[in-house]
Design a protein around this motif. Structure first.
Motif, PDB file in Angstrom:
ATOM      1  N   THR A   1      33.997  23.379  28.121  1.00 28.00           N
ATOM      2  CA  THR A   1      34.842  24.457  28.618  1.00 28.00           C
ATOM      3  C   THR A   1      35.011  24.300  30.125  1.00 28.00           C
ATOM      4  OG1 THR A   1      34.124  25.988  26.889  1.00 28.00           O
ATOM      5  CG2 THR A   1      35.060  26.957  28.886  1.00 28.00           C
ATOM      6  N   VAL A   2      36.253  24.214  30.590  1.00 25.48           N
ATOM      7  CA  VAL A   2      36.531  24.051  32.018  1.00 25.48           C
ATOM      8  C   VAL A   2      36.596  25.408  32.708  1.00 25.48           C
ATOM      9  CG1 VAL A   2      38.197  23.180  33.706  1.00 25.48           C
ATOM     10  CG2 VAL A   2      37.723  21.876  31.613  1.00 25.48           C
ATOM     11  N   SER A   3      37.315  26.354  32.105  1.00 25.99           N
ATOM     12  CA  SER A   3      37.454  27.705  32.647  1.00 25.99           C
ATOM     13  C   SER A   3      37.082  28.709  31.573  1.00 25.99           C
ATOM     14  CB  SER A   3      38.896  27.972  33.095  1.00 25.99           C
ATOM     15  OG  SER A   3      39.317  27.059  34.070  1.00 25.99           O
ATOM     16  N   PRO A   4      36.681  29.917  31.968  1.00 25.98           N
ATOM     17  CA  PRO A   4      36.476  30.965  30.972  1.00 25.98           C
ATOM     18  C   PRO A   4      37.770  31.214  30.204  1.00 25.98           C
ATOM     19  CG  PRO A   4      35.677  31.662  33.134  1.00 25.98           C
ATOM     20  CD  PRO A   4      36.437  30.395  33.346  1.00 25.98           C
ATOM     21  N   GLN A   5      37.639  31.656  28.971  1.00 25.49           N
ATOM     22  CA  GLN A   5      38.824  31.908  28.156  1.00 25.49           C
ATOM     23  C   GLN A   5      39.657  33.054  28.735  1.00 25.49           C
ATOM     24  OE1 GLN A   5      39.192  33.544  23.766  1.00 25.49           O
ATOM     25  NE2 GLN A   5      38.659  31.370  23.724  1.00 25.49           N
ATOM     26  N   TYR A   6      40.969  32.829  28.842  1.00 25.92           N
ATOM     27  CA  TYR A   6      41.901  33.863  29.281  1.00 25.92           C
ATOM     28  C   TYR A   6      42.419  34.598  28.048  1.00 25.92           C
ATOM     29  CZ  TYR A   6      42.347  31.510  33.887  1.00 25.92           C
ATOM     30  OH  TYR A   6      42.121  30.954  35.123  1.00 25.92           O
ATOM     31  N   THR A   7      42.472  35.918  28.101  1.00 28.44           N
ATOM     32  CA  THR A   7      43.057  36.679  27.011  1.00 28.44           C
ATOM     33  C   THR A   7      44.510  37.016  27.345  1.00 28.44           C
ATOM     34  OG1 THR A   7      42.207  38.751  27.944  1.00 28.44           O
ATOM     35  CG2 THR A   7      40.841  37.648  26.310  1.00 28.44           C
TER      36      THR A   7
ATOM     37  N   GLY B   1      38.881  33.228  38.046  1.00 26.95           N
ATOM     38  CA  GLY B   1      38.205  34.082  39.018  1.00 26.95           C
ATOM     39  C   GLY B   1      38.081  35.524  38.567  1.00 26.95           C
ATOM     40  N   LYS B   2      39.135  36.080  37.994  1.00 24.38           N
ATOM     41  CA  LYS B   2      39.082  37.486  37.569  1.00 24.38           C
ATOM     42  C   LYS B   2      38.106  37.688  36.417  1.00 24.38           C
ATOM     43  CE  LYS B   2      43.868  38.446  38.898  1.00 24.38           C
ATOM     44  NZ  LYS B   2      44.209  37.013  39.097  1.00 24.38           N
ATOM     45  N   VAL B   3      38.000  36.696  35.540  1.00 27.98           N
ATOM     46  CA  VAL B   3      37.049  36.806  34.423  1.00 27.98           C
ATOM     47  C   VAL B   3      35.633  36.909  34.973  1.00 27.98           C
ATOM     48  CG1 VAL B   3      36.245  35.779  32.274  1.00 27.98           C
ATOM     49  CG2 VAL B   3      38.621  35.433  32.999  1.00 27.98           C
ATOM     50  N   LEU B   4      35.311  36.049  35.909  1.00 22.47           N
ATOM     51  CA  LEU B   4      33.984  36.070  36.514  1.00 22.47           C
ATOM     52  C   LEU B   4      33.748  37.385  37.251  1.00 22.47           C
ATOM     53  CD1 LEU B   4      33.939  32.428  37.942  1.00 22.47           C
ATOM     54  CD2 LEU B   4      32.942  33.235  35.796  1.00 22.47           C
ATOM     55  N   MET B   5      34.766  37.867  37.947  1.00 21.79           N
ATOM     56  CA  MET B   5      34.616  39.108  38.710  1.00 21.79           C
ATOM     57  C   MET B   5      34.467  40.315  37.786  1.00 21.79           C
ATOM     58  SD  MET B   5      37.350  38.228  41.760  1.00 21.79           S
ATOM     59  CE  MET B   5      36.954  39.637  42.805  1.00 21.79           C
ATOM     60  N   LEU B   6      35.172  40.297  36.658  1.00 18.60           N
ATOM     61  CA  LEU B   6      34.980  41.359  35.660  1.00 18.60           C
ATOM     62  C   LEU B   6      33.542  41.368  35.163  1.00 18.60           C
ATOM     63  CD1 LEU B   6      38.168  41.159  33.409  1.00 18.60           C
ATOM     64  CD2 LEU B   6      37.316  43.234  34.507  1.00 18.60           C
ATOM     65  N   GLU B   7      33.050  40.192  34.801  1.00 19.22           N
ATOM     66  CA  GLU B   7      31.699  40.080  34.260  1.00 19.22           C
ATOM     67  C   GLU B   7      30.646  40.513  35.271  1.00 19.22           C
ATOM     68  OE1 GLU B   7      31.533  35.990  33.201  1.00 19.22           O
ATOM     69  OE2 GLU B   7      32.597  36.252  31.293  1.00 19.22           O
ATOM     70  N   ARG B   8      30.944  40.342  36.557  1.00 21.58           N
ATOM     71  CA  ARG B   8      29.973  40.637  37.607  1.00 21.58           C
ATOM     72  C   ARG B   8      30.191  42.012  38.247  1.00 21.58           C
ATOM     73  NH1 ARG B   8      30.355  34.431  40.106  1.00 21.58           N
ATOM     74  NH2 ARG B   8      29.610  33.421  38.182  1.00 21.58           N
ATOM     75  N   GLY B   9      31.034  42.833  37.636  1.00 24.54           N
ATOM     76  CA  GLY B   9      31.140  44.230  38.037  1.00 24.54           C
ATOM     77  C   GLY B   9      32.131  44.552  39.126  1.00 24.54           C
ATOM     78  N   ALA B  10      32.951  43.598  39.546  1.00 18.57           N
ATOM     79  CA  ALA B  10      33.859  43.844  40.664  1.00 18.57           C
ATOM     80  C   ALA B  10      34.950  44.855  40.338  1.00 18.57           C
ATOM     81  CB  ALA B  10      34.490  42.532  41.127  1.00 18.57           C
ATOM     82  N   PHE B  11      35.230  45.089  39.065  1.00 19.40           N
ATOM     83  CA  PHE B  11      36.286  46.021  38.663  1.00 19.40           C
ATOM     84  C   PHE B  11      35.726  47.297  38.033  1.00 19.40           C
ATOM     85  CE2 PHE B  11      38.576  42.034  38.943  1.00 19.40           C
ATOM     86  CZ  PHE B  11      39.863  42.377  39.318  1.00 19.40           C
ATOM     87  N   ASP B  12      34.428  47.528  38.119  1.00 21.15           N
ATOM     88  CA  ASP B  12      33.814  48.610  37.351  1.00 21.15           C
ATOM     89  C   ASP B  12      34.386  49.990  37.647  1.00 21.15           C
ATOM     90  OD1 ASP B  12      32.240  46.832  36.027  1.00 21.15           O
ATOM     91  OD2 ASP B  12      30.341  47.423  36.967  1.00 21.15           O
ATOM     92  N   ASP B  13      34.784  50.263  38.890  1.00 22.10           N
ATOM     93  CA  ASP B  13      35.240  51.614  39.238  1.00 22.10           C
ATOM     94  C   ASP B  13      36.761  51.752  39.242  1.00 22.10           C
ATOM     95  OD1 ASP B  13      35.861  50.129  41.479  1.00 22.10           O
ATOM     96  OD2 ASP B  13      35.011  51.550  42.925  1.00 22.10           O
TER      97      ASP B  13
ATOM     98  N   GLY C   1      40.676  40.535  46.297  1.00 22.63           N
ATOM     99  CA  GLY C   1      41.003  39.120  46.402  1.00 22.63           C
ATOM    100  C   GLY C   1      40.399  38.346  45.255  1.00 22.63           C
ATOM    101  N   THR C   2      41.268  37.784  44.413  1.00 22.99           N
ATOM    102  CA  THR C   2      40.814  37.128  43.182  1.00 22.99           C
ATOM    103  C   THR C   2      41.156  35.645  43.226  1.00 22.99           C
ATOM    104  OG1 THR C   2      42.890  37.642  42.005  1.00 22.99           O
ATOM    105  CG2 THR C   2      41.140  39.288  41.915  1.00 22.99           C
ATOM    106  N   PRO C   3      40.198  34.794  43.515  1.00 28.29           N
ATOM    107  CA  PRO C   3      40.472  33.354  43.608  1.00 28.29           C
ATOM    108  C   PRO C   3      40.635  32.710  42.234  1.00 28.29           C
ATOM    109  CG  PRO C   3      38.130  33.782  43.904  1.00 28.29           C
ATOM    110  CD  PRO C   3      38.806  35.131  43.820  1.00 28.29           C
ATOM    111  N   ALA C   4      41.108  31.472  42.254  1.00 25.10           N
ATOM    112  CA  ALA C   4      41.020  30.579  41.098  1.00 25.10           C
ATOM    113  C   ALA C   4      41.694  31.115  39.850  1.00 25.10           C
ATOM    114  CB  ALA C   4      39.560  30.252  40.805  1.00 25.10           C
ATOM    115  N   GLU C   5      42.979  31.507  39.979  1.00 26.24           N
ATOM    116  CA  GLU C   5      43.719  31.913  38.787  1.00 26.24           C
ATOM    117  C   GLU C   5      44.270  30.717  38.036  1.00 26.24           C
ATOM    118  OE1 GLU C   5      47.045  32.760  36.217  1.00 26.24           O
ATOM    119  OE2 GLU C   5      47.236  31.722  38.146  1.00 26.24           O
ATOM    120  N   GLU C   6      44.727  29.695  38.763  1.00 22.46           N
ATOM    121  CA  GLU C   6      45.329  28.542  38.096  1.00 22.46           C
ATOM    122  C   GLU C   6      44.338  27.824  37.192  1.00 22.46           C
ATOM    123  OE1 GLU C   6      48.345  27.888  37.918  1.00 22.46           O
ATOM    124  OE2 GLU C   6      49.250  28.952  39.612  1.00 22.46           O
ATOM    125  N   THR C   7      43.122  27.743  37.618  1.00 25.34           N
ATOM    126  CA  THR C   7      42.034  27.235  36.795  1.00 25.34           C
ATOM    127  C   THR C   7      40.743  27.789  37.375  1.00 25.34           C
ATOM    128  OG1 THR C   7      40.963  25.255  35.865  1.00 25.34           O
ATOM    129  CG2 THR C   7      41.713  25.099  38.133  1.00 25.34           C
ATOM    130  N   GLY C   8      39.809  28.133  36.530  1.00 25.44           N
ATOM    131  CA  GLY C   8      38.538  28.667  36.997  1.00 25.44           C
ATOM    132  C   GLY C   8      38.278  30.101  36.609  1.00 25.44           C
TER     133      GLY C   8
END
Length: 386
Positions: free
Chosen positions: A269-275, A129-141, A120-127
């Motif tokens: 910066t309002v949201s982390p940069q999206y690639t 969420g996936k960037v923060l979750m990547l940085e915090r290890g939620a996708f590591d495995d 569950g990845t919140p805040a796609e429209e702004t914020g």
């Protein structure tokens, strides 16, 4: 196998459609999706998934798991809405199709030796969420991450633009606009100069660069010289290098507003940069074959690059691991995403079919990757290298 993915999804169809409609009926903004997340979690727990909520220090994020295989395959659920126009981006469909794909693949988890995750990845429209979750290890495995996004047509190898989400504050000096305007330093004029400069810049942008914005705050009253204004801008480009170039040039426009009016300014910066999205070619082709098998006619592959889909934090995910973000088509009567008419289209019979077809195609794509020895090895090696 006692049950296949399609049978599991078919058995859950009424639940998936009800979930989609329920999320749609109660739209919630970024990081506030408490009801939506709870509804999704309830369905996943009822389907045998072990669920942890509030992961990555985000109250509306969650991780649902089924199985214990060494290859971890993830389906990303989005469920935030837009201000004023609700689910005009169809995140209710994204969430329900991710749940359906998870249920479908879970039926094969033991046979394929996979762990199924619905994230569950919140805040796609702004914020971001996936960037923060990547940085915090939620996708590591995760070996591969997948999702589908609704739109007017089917696009299998969908691409997107890199994004900077910024706010520009101008600070001046208030004064009586009639009795003593000479004592004021007009922050609204600073914003106006900046907007004119940005408008002139547009003529000279590189192909693939975009800039658009609104006035977030323009002042308190007509008879008070505004001492503070705020501009909200999105800067987009087809690559990180072009985005960096656009940022530099836009910063000059914003600085011009301050210089011309005697104000000061700062850029936040309002949201982390999206690639930009970089979809995995093998997964794209597998998904294309599956969606065609369901009777859909996706946009020809050679035309996909000409249809970038705005920006998404799923781009950050696909730059770290194999992933796809295809568009699942629905009949929107000519409406496009981020229009009220598209929000209405996201709870029609066509939208319900998109939920089910998206779930089936995602589950089948994941199953094909797990069953193919070369692809399985590639995905596992990718996790080890990260």
């Amino acid at each position: 196998m006692t049950i296949n993915a399609d049978s599991a999804i078919e058995a859950a169809t009424d639940t998936l459609i009800s979930l989609s409609h329920s999320i749609h009926a109660e739209p919630e903004l970024a990081f506030e999706e408490h009801r939506s997340a709870a509804k999704i979690v309830d369905v996943l727990r009822g389907s045998g998934f072990e669920v942890r909520t509030g992961i990555a220090d985000l109250p509306t994020a969650f991780d649902a798991r089924f199985g214990s295989g060494d290859l971890v395959l993830a389906f990303c659920a989005e469920y935030d809405a837009l201000p004023g126009i609700g689910h005009a981006c169809g995140h209710n469909i994204i969430a329900a199709s991710a749940v359906g794909a998870g249920i479908g693949l879970a039926a094969l988890a033991d046979d394929l030796g996979v762990t199924v995750r619905v994230i569950g990845t919140p805040a796609e429209e702004t914020g971001g969420g996936k960037v923060l979750m990547l940085e915090r290890g939620a996708f590591d495995d995760v070996g591969a991450a997948m999702m589908v996004h609704p739109g007017p047509i089917d696009i299998t190898g969908a691409t997107s633009l890199a994004l900077s989400d910024i706010a520009v504050d101008y600070l001046g000096r208030e004064a009586h606009a009639s009795a003593a305007p000479e004592y004021g330093r007009n922050a609204a004029d600073a914003a106006t100069v900046a907007q004119v400069a940005v408008g002139l810049l547009r003529q000279h942008l590189h192909p693939g660069q975009q800039i658009h914005g609104i006035v977030g705050y323009g002042g308190a009253a007509p008879n008070i010289v505004p001492s503070h204004t705020e501009l909200l801008y999105y800067l987009r480009a087809t690559s990180a290098d072009l985005l960096e170039d656009l940022e530099r040039r836009a910063e000059g426009c914003f600085a011009a507003g301050a210089l011309a009016t005697g104000c000061t300014h700062r850029i936040r910066t309002v949201s982390p940069q999206y690639t930009e999205l970089t979809p995995d070619p093998w997964l794209v082709q597998a998904y294309r074959e599956e969606i065609i098998g369901l009777g859909r006619t996706p946009l020809p592959a050679e035309e996909e690059g000409s249809r970038p889909l705005g920006s998404t934090d799923m781009g950050n995910v696909t730059n770290v691991m194999p992933g796809i973000h295809p568009v699942i088509g629905l009949d929107s009567g000519g409406a496009v995403t981020h229009q009220e008419a598209f929000a209405a289209a996201c709870v029609t019979e066509s939208a319900d079919r998109a939920v089910v077809d998206g779930a089936r195609a995602l589950a089948a794509t994941a199953a094909r990757a797990a069953a193919d020895p070369f692809q399985r090895g590639r995905l596992l090696e990718g996790v080890e290298r990260r």
